[in-house]
Design a protein around this motif. Structure first.
Motif, PDB file in Angstrom:
ATOM      1  N   PHE A   1     -12.767   4.053  -3.443  1.00  0.00           N
ATOM      2  CA  PHE A   1     -11.794   4.787  -4.257  1.00  0.00           C
ATOM      3  C   PHE A   1     -10.418   4.748  -3.578  1.00  0.00           C
ATOM      4  CE2 PHE A   1      -9.462   8.747  -5.026  1.00  0.00           C
ATOM      5  CZ  PHE A   1      -9.383   8.760  -6.416  1.00  0.00           C
ATOM      6  N   GLY A   2     -10.405   4.999  -2.262  1.00  0.00           N
ATOM      7  CA  GLY A   2      -9.150   4.994  -1.509  1.00  0.00           C
ATOM      8  C   GLY A   2      -8.472   3.636  -1.538  1.00  0.00           C
ATOM      9  N   ALA A   3      -9.284   2.562  -1.413  1.00  0.00           N
ATOM     10  CA  ALA A   3      -8.724   1.207  -1.433  1.00  0.00           C
ATOM     11  C   ALA A   3      -8.157   0.869  -2.813  1.00  0.00           C
ATOM     12  CB  ALA A   3      -9.806   0.208  -1.039  1.00  0.00           C
ATOM     13  N   LYS A   4      -8.879   1.288  -3.852  1.00  0.00           N
ATOM     14  CA  LYS A   4      -8.431   1.009  -5.229  1.00  0.00           C
ATOM     15  C   LYS A   4      -7.107   1.720  -5.524  1.00  0.00           C
ATOM     16  CE  LYS A   4     -10.276   0.866  -9.922  1.00  0.00           C
ATOM     17  NZ  LYS A   4     -11.392   1.259 -10.806  1.00  0.00           N
ATOM     18  N   GLN A   5      -6.952   2.932  -4.979  1.00  0.00           N
ATOM     19  CA  GLN A   5      -5.716   3.697  -5.179  1.00  0.00           C
ATOM     20  C   GLN A   5      -4.634   3.325  -4.146  1.00  0.00           C
ATOM     21  OE1 GLN A   5      -5.503   5.828  -7.797  1.00  0.00           O
ATOM     22  NE2 GLN A   5      -7.607   5.262  -8.330  1.00  0.00           N
TER      23      GLN A   5
ATOM     24  N   LEU B   1      -9.187  -1.498   2.715  1.00  0.00           N
ATOM     25  CA  LEU B   1     -10.581  -1.807   2.376  1.00  0.00           C
ATOM     26  C   LEU B   1     -11.226  -2.540   3.543  1.00  0.00           C
ATOM     27  CD1 LEU B   1     -12.909  -1.786   0.359  1.00  0.00           C
ATOM     28  CD2 LEU B   1     -12.048  -3.939  -0.574  1.00  0.00           C
ATOM     29  N   VAL B   2     -12.139  -1.893   4.211  1.00  0.00           N
ATOM     30  CA  VAL B   2     -12.874  -2.508   5.324  1.00  0.00           C
ATOM     31  C   VAL B   2     -14.333  -2.617   4.902  1.00  0.00           C
ATOM     32  CG1 VAL B   2     -13.527  -2.313   7.749  1.00  0.00           C
ATOM     33  CG2 VAL B   2     -11.305  -1.449   6.983  1.00  0.00           C
ATOM     34  N   GLU B   3     -14.826  -3.833   4.781  1.00  0.00           N
ATOM     35  CA  GLU B   3     -16.234  -4.032   4.425  1.00  0.00           C
ATOM     36  C   GLU B   3     -17.083  -3.782   5.657  1.00  0.00           C
ATOM     37  OE1 GLU B   3     -17.511  -4.542   1.528  1.00  0.00           O
ATOM     38  OE2 GLU B   3     -15.646  -4.852   0.403  1.00  0.00           O
ATOM     39  N   TRP B   4     -18.091  -2.929   5.539  1.00  0.00           N
ATOM     40  CA  TRP B   4     -18.993  -2.702   6.663  1.00  0.00           C
ATOM     41  C   TRP B   4     -20.442  -2.706   6.194  1.00  0.00           C
ATOM     42  CZ3 TRP B   4     -21.134   1.938   5.246  1.00  0.00           C
ATOM     43  CH2 TRP B   4     -20.311   2.873   4.592  1.00  0.00           C
ATOM     44  N   SER B   5     -21.285  -3.180   7.072  1.00  0.00           N
ATOM     45  CA  SER B   5     -22.723  -3.243   6.791  1.00  0.00           C
ATOM     46  C   SER B   5     -23.453  -2.598   7.963  1.00  0.00           C
ATOM     47  CB  SER B   5     -23.145  -4.706   6.633  1.00  0.00           C
ATOM     48  OG  SER B   5     -24.531  -4.784   6.420  1.00  0.00           O
ATOM     49  N   VAL B   6     -24.345  -1.663   7.644  1.00  0.00           N
ATOM     50  CA  VAL B   6     -25.009  -0.884   8.688  1.00  0.00           C
ATOM     51  C   VAL B   6     -26.461  -1.325   8.847  1.00  0.00           C
ATOM     52  CG1 VAL B   6     -25.785   1.446   9.279  1.00  0.00           C
ATOM     53  CG2 VAL B   6     -23.492   1.098   8.376  1.00  0.00           C
TER      54      VAL B   6
ATOM     55  N   MET C   1       0.839  -1.201   0.000  1.00  0.00           N
ATOM     56  CA  MET C   1       0.000   0.000   0.000  1.00  0.00           C
ATOM     57  C   MET C   1       0.874   1.252   0.000  1.00  0.00           C
ATOM     58  SD  MET C   1      -2.958   1.183   2.726  1.00  0.00           S
ATOM     59  CE  MET C   1      -4.095  -0.109   2.268  1.00  0.00           C
ATOM     60  N   ASN C   2       0.445   2.260  -0.798  1.00  0.00           N
ATOM     61  CA  ASN C   2       1.136   3.542  -0.779  1.00  0.00           C
ATOM     62  C   ASN C   2       1.014   4.157   0.616  1.00  0.00           C
ATOM     63  OD1 ASN C   2       1.571   3.218  -3.527  1.00  0.00           O
ATOM     64  ND2 ASN C   2      -0.255   4.389  -4.092  1.00  0.00           N
ATOM     65  N   LYS C   3       1.685   5.255   0.815  1.00  0.00           N
ATOM     66  CA  LYS C   3       1.603   5.935   2.107  1.00  0.00           C
ATOM     67  C   LYS C   3       0.148   6.237   2.435  1.00  0.00           C
ATOM     68  CE  LYS C   3       3.350   9.855   4.703  1.00  0.00           C
ATOM     69  NZ  LYS C   3       4.002  11.159   4.647  1.00  0.00           N
ATOM     70  N   SER C   4      -0.275   5.808   3.620  1.00  0.00           N
ATOM     71  CA  SER C   4      -1.667   5.985   4.037  1.00  0.00           C
ATOM     72  C   SER C   4      -2.044   7.460   4.103  1.00  0.00           C
ATOM     73  CB  SER C   4      -1.863   5.333   5.406  1.00  0.00           C
ATOM     74  OG  SER C   4      -3.156   5.587   5.879  1.00  0.00           O
ATOM     75  N   LYS C   5      -3.245   7.763   3.628  1.00  0.00           N
ATOM     76  CA  LYS C   5      -3.744   9.142   3.676  1.00  0.00           C
ATOM     77  C   LYS C   5      -4.994   9.196   4.547  1.00  0.00           C
ATOM     78  CE  LYS C   5      -2.013  10.896  -0.752  1.00  0.00           C
ATOM     79  NZ  LYS C   5      -1.128  11.917  -0.164  1.00  0.00           N
ATOM     80  N   SER C   6      -5.321  10.384   4.999  1.00  0.00           N
ATOM     81  CA  SER C   6      -6.539  10.557   5.796  1.00  0.00           C
ATOM     82  C   SER C   6      -7.748  10.543   4.868  1.00  0.00           C
ATOM     83  CB  SER C   6      -6.490  11.883   6.556  1.00  0.00           C
ATOM     84  OG  SER C   6      -6.598  12.972   5.643  1.00  0.00           O
ATOM     85  N   ILE C   7      -8.909  10.317   5.454  1.00  0.00           N
ATOM     86  CA  ILE C   7     -10.141  10.304   4.662  1.00  0.00           C
ATOM     87  C   ILE C   7     -10.373  11.676   4.035  1.00  0.00           C
ATOM     88  CG2 ILE C   7     -12.673  10.187   4.904  1.00  0.00           C
ATOM     89  CD1 ILE C   7     -12.130   7.727   6.756  1.00  0.00           C
ATOM     90  N   ARG C   8      -9.971  12.745   4.710  1.00  0.00           N
ATOM     91  CA  ARG C   8     -10.093  14.097   4.152  1.00  0.00           C
ATOM     92  C   ARG C   8      -9.278  14.212   2.856  1.00  0.00           C
ATOM     93  NH1 ARG C   8     -11.723  18.460   6.736  1.00  0.00           N
ATOM     94  NH2 ARG C   8     -11.388  17.450   8.766  1.00  0.00           N
ATOM     95  N   GLU C   9      -8.065  13.701   2.882  1.00  0.00           N
ATOM     96  CA  GLU C   9      -7.194  13.773   1.695  1.00  0.00           C
ATOM     97  C   GLU C   9      -7.736  12.900   0.563  1.00  0.00           C
ATOM     98  OE1 GLU C   9      -2.727  14.455   3.416  1.00  0.00           O
ATOM     99  OE2 GLU C   9      -3.751  12.623   4.066  1.00  0.00           O
TER     100      GLU C   9
ATOM    101  N   TRP D   1     -10.917  11.936  -4.523  1.00  0.00           N
ATOM    102  CA  TRP D   1     -12.123  11.289  -5.069  1.00  0.00           C
ATOM    103  C   TRP D   1     -13.032  12.306  -5.757  1.00  0.00           C
ATOM    104  CZ3 TRP D   1     -17.137  12.344  -3.174  1.00  0.00           C
ATOM    105  CH2 TRP D   1     -18.151  11.572  -3.726  1.00  0.00           C
ATOM    106  N   LYS D   2     -13.210  13.452  -5.118  1.00  0.00           N
ATOM    107  CA  LYS D   2     -14.075  14.495  -5.672  1.00  0.00           C
ATOM    108  C   LYS D   2     -13.515  15.020  -6.998  1.00  0.00           C
ATOM    109  CE  LYS D   2     -14.669  18.471  -3.504  1.00  0.00           C
ATOM    110  NZ  LYS D   2     -15.047  19.504  -2.517  1.00  0.00           N
TER     111      LYS D   2
END
Length: 308
Positions: free
Chosen positions: A83-87, A92-97, A1-9, A14-15
């Motif tokens: 998107f973050g997991a693909k890049q 990638l954490v699968e979650w179901s709500v 994995m590349n250097k981990s980024k925050s969800i904000r980044e 993604w946007k």
């Protein structure tokens, strides 16, 4: 994995990627969801857990948001995570709500037949271009943005149809943390929303004498080159209902009223769906097709007759 980024980044990347593929109004809606809900809670995190997302969901419901709104927020959150997991920027954490069971299904708000007739008669007796827009909505089921974006060139007297080609909406623009709004003209909601709707005889009677005199490039609601915006038109419509002493109903209720009258008249569901510009027939069925007890009895009786 590349250097981990925050969800904000990751959300910012993604946007930027998403902007290439979706309408400006959609990007605007995503930006609002990010700024108001996702980033304040998860912006500085580098991964999500199912428990965090579940707790966030329940918190938003307790704050008074509807299940639909919360589900829209979660869709954006999931798109960002994928998107973050693909890049290779996020794990990638699968979650179901899980959502609490809704005890009461909201009733669809529509005009009574008497109120609908009262409005349509009032428009005939008190013609203005803005009143004509209300009549067109009740005769075609068009959305408010589509009514505001309707031009005289979209009305064809030869084919006796209205072409829905554009919509007008005011969107939020978030630029460097600063917000402002902008009125935009764009294509309708989905590909299916670009459609042709037949005009009935009564609507034709109202429009025919006018159409030949009008500038094709003018908007119907203003009969000018400049349109009115949905918020202004909603306010006008609200005053109209008050004047006619008709119970308050959202403008979108006119579209619901049109669809409900079509279903009550036993029009086939697929045709109603196409007229409304729904992406698929299931939307129409879920919104408008609710058999009453008499219809249920007839259905069961019919089934038993076939057994005999």
């Amino acid at each position: 994995m590349n250097k981990s980024k925050s969800i904000r980044e990751v959300a910012a990347l993604w946007k930027k990627d998403k902007r290439q593929y979706v309408k400006q109004s959609t990007i605007s809606a995503y930006a609002l969801i990010l700024e108001n809900h996702i980033l304040p809670k998860f912006g500085n995190k580098h991964q999500l857990s199912e428990k965090e997302v579940q707790d966030f969901t329940l918190q938003k419901l307790q704050e008074g948001l509807s299940q639909k709104t919360v589900k829209d927020i979660l869709i954006v959150l999931k798109m960002i995570q994928k998107f973050g997991a693909k890049q290779e920027l996020l794990p990638l954490v699968e979650w179901s709500v899980k959502f609490p069971t809704e005890q009461k299904k909201n009733e669809l708000e529509v005009l009574s037949i008497a109120s609908q007739k009262k409005i349509m008669q009032y428009v005939k007796d008190n013609f203005t271009f803005r009143n004509l827009g209300v009549y067109i909505c009740l005769s075609t089921g068009m959305r408010i943005g589509e009514i505001c974006g309707l031009k005289w060139c979209d009305i064809n007297l030869t084919t006796e149809t209205i072409s829905v080609n554009r919509t007008i909406e005011r969107i939020y623009i978030i630029d460097g943390g600063k917000r402002h709004t902008e009125l935009i003209t764009s294509t309708p909601k989905t590909q299916n929303s670009i459609r042709e709707i037949p005009m009935n005889r009564e609507l034709l009677k109202l429009i025919k004498p006018l159409k030949r005199l009008m500038n094709n490039d003018y908007f119907v609601l203003t009969n000018e080159a400049k349109p009115t915006e949905p918020r202004t038109y909603r306010n006008y419509y609200k005053q109209l209902l008050k004047q006619l002493e008709i119970p308050d109903l959202k403008f979108h209720g006119l579209r619901h009223s049109f669809a409900t009258r079509c279903i009550e008249s036993q029009c086939d569901y697929k045709t109603v769906s196409v007229i409304l510009g729904h992406a698929n027939i299931s939307t129409t069925l879920n919104l408008y097709v609710h058999p009453n007890m008499e219809q249920k009895k007839k259905c069961i009786d019919k089934m038993f007759k076939s057994l005999k």
